[in-house]
Scaffold this active site. Structure first.
Site, PDB file in Angstrom:
ATOM      1  N   TYR A 157       0.810  -1.219   0.000  1.00 29.07           N
ATOM      2  CA  TYR A 157       0.000   0.000   0.000  1.00 29.07           C
ATOM      3  C   TYR A 157       0.847   1.275   0.000  1.00 29.07           C
ATOM      4  CZ  TYR A 157      -4.491  -2.316   0.753  1.00 29.07           C
ATOM      5  OH  TYR A 157      -5.633  -3.055   0.599  1.00 29.07           O
ATOM      6  N   ASP A 239      -2.307 -18.603   2.817  1.00 28.83           N
ATOM      7  CA  ASP A 239      -3.289 -19.484   2.167  1.00 28.83           C
ATOM      8  C   ASP A 239      -3.848 -20.495   3.172  1.00 28.83           C
ATOM      9  OD1 ASP A 239      -0.701 -20.530   2.216  1.00 28.83           O
ATOM     10  OD2 ASP A 239      -0.792 -21.450   0.232  1.00 28.83           O
ATOM     11  N   ASP A 267     -11.678  -9.475   5.208  1.00 23.48           N
ATOM     12  CA  ASP A 267     -12.962  -9.687   4.536  1.00 23.48           C
ATOM     13  C   ASP A 267     -13.444 -11.119   4.765  1.00 23.48           C
ATOM     14  OD1 ASP A 267     -12.946  -7.081   3.536  1.00 23.48           O
ATOM     15  OD2 ASP A 267     -13.638  -7.693   1.552  1.00 23.48           O
TER      16      ASP A 267
HETATM   17  C1  IPM Z   1     -10.440  -1.533   3.566  1.00 26.75           C
HETATM   18  C2  IPM Z   1     -10.657  -1.134   2.138  1.00 26.75           C
HETATM   19  C3  IPM Z   1      -9.531  -0.182   1.745  1.00 26.75           C
HETATM   20  C4  IPM Z   1      -8.234  -0.946   1.875  1.00 26.75           C
HETATM   21  C5  IPM Z   1      -9.644   0.461   0.367  1.00 26.75           C
HETATM   22  C6  IPM Z   1     -11.003   1.087   0.144  1.00 26.75           C
HETATM   23  C7  IPM Z   1      -8.539   1.462   0.150  1.00 26.75           C
HETATM   24  O1  IPM Z   1     -10.722  -2.247   1.311  1.00 26.75           O
HETATM   25  O2  IPM Z   1     -10.424  -0.655   4.443  1.00 26.75           O
HETATM   26  O3  IPM Z   1     -10.293  -2.748   3.815  1.00 26.75           O
HETATM   27  O4  IPM Z   1      -7.831  -1.653   0.926  1.00 26.75           O
HETATM   28  O5  IPM Z   1      -7.604  -0.859   2.915  1.00 26.75           O
HETATM   29 MN    MN Z   2     -10.660  -4.134   2.382  1.00 27.60          MN
END
Ligand code: IPM
Ligand code: MN
Length: 367
Positions: A157, A239, A267
């Site tokens: 990032y 993984d 997620d």
């Molecule tokens: C999150 C989101 C963000 C990230 C994006 C929107 C930049 O997916 O907060 O998880 O990748 O961190």
């Molecule tokens: Mn995210």
């Protein structure tokens, strides 16, 4: 509702004076789509518990995001960032609208806040609660209760890399993962201390068998810091960690991992605990050299914005993380318990029903 403010300005709301012992200045950044809808509920919950715990939130508002960008061309002006620095915390809804090209708000607003405010930990708890639907049936509640500590300012990032020879067949695009000794160490330190305050178990998640340079740095630091903090360290390749999170989540209590792995596995953690609507996050500056930013993991969900169907649980739980960071642990625990209690009684069908059910519990003294 929040008062209207000029573009990008951080505006006090001038509500009644309070006699509470403690005041926390919080900037509300409602953003786009469902962001305003869910954070209004979170604010109401905070205001409902505050008097009982003898604190008061002095709310400010700041209208940044996709709509603001389309109107003004502004993403995050320096002057607004300087104003935001004066808050004790920031509660963010979600930013993004389909008309804004990808990257503009993500890099220019969300990541810029993370970098400029040095929010080097992204705290993402995944806790299974009775009553949620989804892919969770086979686990006992206590078996799925882990926290992902995602490094939040480095890795893939950081923005290192670039593109050359665009538009030719030799077009080349690189994204480099930056991992600094100090950056990894401070994140692992936070995770190890958190593990010490919970079960004493810390898991490093990485891909050391392929990403050998970064993996070696993360592994050495994790071993050192875990020993210093007296926690038991285990390791899982990312993984395998995905498989175990689904199959045997009780292996995990505190997970520490790099920025992109943390993005992805959080997620999955959300999916396992009811969906993105239930997932909270805290972008923390543990050194407290500036405000931390609290936001639900879900996005602006333009498809359901305005329908009244948005689930505010992730925003309410994020506000709970915020209260905890502000030192209001008892109030934070009430928000968490209220979400569990509402869910156990049946998932509310609308944002308004969520709000009514939550406030019913919170104004009665918590549950
Ligand atoms: C999150 C989101 C963000 C990230 C994006 C929107 C930049 O997916 O907060 O998880 O990748 O961190
Ligand atoms: Mn995210």
């Amino acid at each position: 509702m929040t008062g209207e403010v000029t573009a990008g300005e951080v505006a006090p709301e001038g509500k009644h004076a309070s006699h509470a012992s403690r005041t926390h200045v919080v900037t509300h950044l409602p953003g786009d789509g469902v962001g305003p809808e869910v954070t209004e509920v979170a604010r109401a919950c905070v205001d409902a518990v505050a008097p009982r715990h003898d604190f008061h939130v002095d709310w400010r508002t700041c209208h940044l995001g996709g709509q603001h960008y389309l109107r003004t061309g502004e993403v995050l002006p320096d002057a607004v960032l300087d104003e935001l620095r004066k808050s004790d915390a920031i509660l963010l809804g979600a930013v993004g609208t389909p008309e804004v090209p990808p990257g503009v708000l993500e890099r220019g607003l969300l990541l810029r806040l993370r970098f400029e405010l040095d929010l080097y930990v992204n705290l993402r708890p995944s806790k299974l609660r009775a009553g949620v639907g989804g892919a969770v049936g086979k686990h006992a509640l206590s078996d799925l209760d882990f926290v992902i500590v995602r490094e939040n300012t480095e890795g893939l990032y950081a923005g290192a890399g670039g593109a050359v020879h665009r538009g030719t067949e030799f077009e080349t695009a690189t994204e480099e993962s930056l991992n600094t000794w100090a950056g990894v160490r401070r994140c692992v330190r936070y995770a190890a201390k958190l593990a010490a305050s919970r079960s004493g178990r810390l898991t490093l998640v990485h891909k050391t068998n392929v990403l050998t340079h970064a993996g070696d740095l993360w592994s050495r630091i994790a071993k050192e810091v875990a020993a210093e903090e007296g926690v038991e360290l285990s390791y899982a390749h990312v993984d395998a960690a995905c498989l175990w999170m689904v199959d045997d989540p009780k292996r995990f209590d505190v997970i520490v991992t790099d920025n992109l792995f943390g993005d992805i596995i959080s997620d999955l953690g959300a999916a396992l605990t009811g969906g993105l609507g239930y997932a909270p996050s805290g972008n923390l500056n543990p050194d407290r050299t500036g405000p931390s930013v609290f936001e639900p993991v879900h996005g602006s969900a333009p498809d359901i914005a305005g329908t009244g169907l948005a689930n505010p649980a992730g925003a309410v739980l994020s506000a709970g993380l915020m209260l905890s960071h502000l030192g209001e642990d008892a109030a934070a625990a009430e928000l968490d318990a209220a979400v569990s209690s509402v869910l156990a009684a049946g998932v509310p069908a609308s944002t308004a029903e969520w709000e009514k059910a939550l406030l019913g519990r919170l104004t009665d003294g918590g549950s």
